[in-house]
Design a protein around this motif. Structure first.
Motif, PDB file in Angstrom:
ATOM      1  N   CYS A 192     -66.547  81.267 -78.567  1.00 54.88           N
ATOM      2  CA  CYS A 192     -66.517  80.454 -77.349  1.00 54.88           C
ATOM      3  C   CYS A 192     -65.306  80.792 -76.481  1.00 54.88           C
ATOM      4  CB  CYS A 192     -66.528  78.971 -77.695  1.00 54.88           C
ATOM      5  SG  CYS A 192     -65.175  78.414 -78.750  1.00 54.88           S
ATOM      6  N   LYS A 278     -66.561  76.067 -70.299  1.00 56.14           N
ATOM      7  CA  LYS A 278     -67.160  76.841 -71.376  1.00 56.14           C
ATOM      8  C   LYS A 278     -68.411  77.526 -70.851  1.00 56.14           C
ATOM      9  CE  LYS A 278     -68.960  76.766 -76.074  1.00 56.14           C
ATOM     10  NZ  LYS A 278     -69.419  75.956 -77.223  1.00 56.14           N
ATOM     11  N   LYS A 280     -70.985  81.347 -70.924  1.00 53.51           N
ATOM     12  CA  LYS A 280     -71.484  82.452 -71.746  1.00 53.51           C
ATOM     13  C   LYS A 280     -71.807  83.615 -70.827  1.00 53.51           C
ATOM     14  CE  LYS A 280     -74.323  81.451 -75.135  1.00 53.51           C
ATOM     15  NZ  LYS A 280     -75.582  81.114 -75.839  1.00 53.51           N
ATOM     16  N   GLU A 321     -65.895  73.782 -79.313  1.00 52.65           N
ATOM     17  CA  GLU A 321     -66.746  74.705 -80.068  1.00 52.65           C
ATOM     18  C   GLU A 321     -68.191  74.246 -80.101  1.00 52.65           C
ATOM     19  OE1 GLU A 321     -65.293  76.080 -83.904  1.00 52.65           O
ATOM     20  OE2 GLU A 321     -63.273  75.405 -83.360  1.00 52.65           O
ATOM     21  N   SER A 325     -72.799  75.709 -73.460  1.00 54.71           N
ATOM     22  CA  SER A 325     -72.224  76.648 -72.494  1.00 54.71           C
ATOM     23  C   SER A 325     -72.961  76.546 -71.163  1.00 54.71           C
ATOM     24  CB  SER A 325     -72.339  78.085 -73.014  1.00 54.71           C
ATOM     25  OG  SER A 325     -71.647  78.245 -74.225  1.00 54.71           O
TER      26      SER A 325
END
Length: 426
Positions: A192, A278, A280, A321, A325
């Motif tokens: 992450c 967060k 991706k 965590e 995302s």
């Protein structure tokens, strides 16, 4: 009915120019472009642009609309409203819905819903493999006939080179565009953050930037083998750029994009474990961010996109965590990209090549141009208007933007789709 947009600062990405002038719209298309000082034609309706910027509407590749399955996150109606408010006139929507868009029936449902409720153009992707599982090829021919504009399993990267290669060969035979995600799945699993001292300080599981390069190398080899038209949805690291450069120099039919978040944010923004940051792939080093901006300026990276990914409060208000995302971006893409102009990285025509002209070329569209005969999909904006982003005023159903409470510059004043005004800033 004819509409005259007069006294505008026209941004033409096709010729890389900007000039004063007016635009006449007739029957949903640009009928005439009138240079400043030339005689103005009569029109049924006139709008004074007051010297603000008029450009082709943004074409956003990779928007997630969570319908069917997760309408509580985003529907075609709310996404269309958000897109219009953000100057986006065409959304190329992803296939990673629940259920995935892997059959003509699901695709037709999306097209009907979009046609009925969306204020902007909607072009659907379909999956490359059934249920994005990477085991069995989707019905590419039938999906093309049903209206799919591209094929992608999104971030479900296919680990089986044999199956993936067969999919690419079949897509090549059908003349289909494949959109891929460059993140090596084993190295990226559970990560992450980007590997380095900062991720170690926060104690977060991290992935090396080389995971992106490794996957891109694999994909470029398969593109060379099959000859398929291939678009990488988003690159984010400097180490990937030489791979892309070599592929283009070799004449491979490859284009690449970058998300606006990776152009304007870096790994330090996750300090404090703020889950709205967060993403991706994870946010990268500042050197990577600058390298991405330079690659857009040079034309190595073709497309800037929002990678609009709505997530509800419940999935974001978790430990870093465990949090989902992604970030919404339809309404923030224009002021966010304007920060690149104000910082001196890009000029407006170059920027608009990346957000409108090049995406239109990738998708084979007529739009993305400020030219006579082109569709009148346009955005009128003030590049300098300051404001403070308030996520609770956003039209997207989910409000997970990393720009909340940030001071920004650049505001959409009006959006036109097919000559019809679908948004006006109060």
């Amino acid at each position: 009915m004819t509409t005259l947009l007069l006294n505008a600062r026209l941004i033409d990405p096709e010729t890389a120019t900007e000039f004063r002038g007016s635009v006449l719209i007739e029957a949903g298309r640009i009928s005439r472009i009138i240079a400043d000082g030339d005689a103005l034609p009569k029109a049924d309706e006139t709008l004074d642009c007051n010297g603000k910027c008029l450009a082709p509407g943004i074409i956003d590749i990779g928007v997630k609309v969570c319908e069917p399955g997760e309408r509580h996150k985003e529907s075609f109606r709310t996404a269309g409203e958000a897109a219009a408010a953000g100057g986006v006139t065409t959304m190329v929507v992803r296939s990673d819905t629940e259920p995935a868009v892997d059959s003509p029936e699901t695709l037709q449902f999306a097209l009907r819903r979009a046609r009925d409720v969306s204020k902007v153009n909607v072009l659907p992707m379909a999956t490359l493999t059934k249920d994005r599982a990477g085991k069995e090829m989707a019905e590419i021919g039938f999906l093309l006939d049903a209206g799919a504009v591209a094929f992608s399993d999104g971030d479900a990267v296919n680990r089986n080179n044999k199956i993936f290669g067969r999919c690419l060969s079949y897509a090549r035979a059908m003349g289909a565009l494949v959109i891929g995600h460059a993140q090596e799945p084993v190295m990226s699993d559970g990560a992450c953050a980007t590997a380095g001292p900062f991720a170690s300080k926060l104690g977060l599981p991290a992935v090396s930037p080389m995971a992106e390069r490794i996957q891109l190398e694999r994909d470029m080899a398969l593109v060379e083998m099959t000859g398929v038209r291939y678009h990488v949805d988003q690159l984010s690291t400097a180490v990937s750029l030489p791979v892309l450069e070599r592929a283009k120099a070799a004449g491979l039919p490859v284009t690449a994009g970058v998300s606006i978040h990776h152009l304007t944010l870096n790994e330090l923004d996750i300090d404090g474990y703020r889950t709205f940051f967060k993403l991706k792939p994870p946010l990268r080093h500042e050197d990577d961010r600058i390298a991405m901006a330079q690659a857009v300026a040079s034309g190595l990276i073709d497309v800037i996109c929002s990678l609009h990914t709505p997530q509800d409060e419940e999935s974001k208000r978790l430990p870093f965590e465990e949090a989902a995302s992604g970030a919404v971006g339809l309404e923030t893409i224009l002021p966010a990209v304007m920060s690149l102009v104000h910082a001196g990285h890009l000029d407006l025509p170059t920027l608009w090549r990346a957000v409108s002209f090049n995406p239109a070329k990738v998708m084979g569209l007529e739009s993305g141009r400020l030219a006579e005969g082109a569709p009148a999909d346009l955005v009128l904006f003030d590049p300098d208007k300051p404001f403070v982003m308030d996520r609770f005023k956003m039209l997207s159903r989910c409000k997970n933007t990393p720009y909340d409470e940030r001071r920004m510059q650049g505001a959409v004043l009006a959006t036109f789709v097919g000559g019809a005004q679908v948004y006006s800033r109060d």
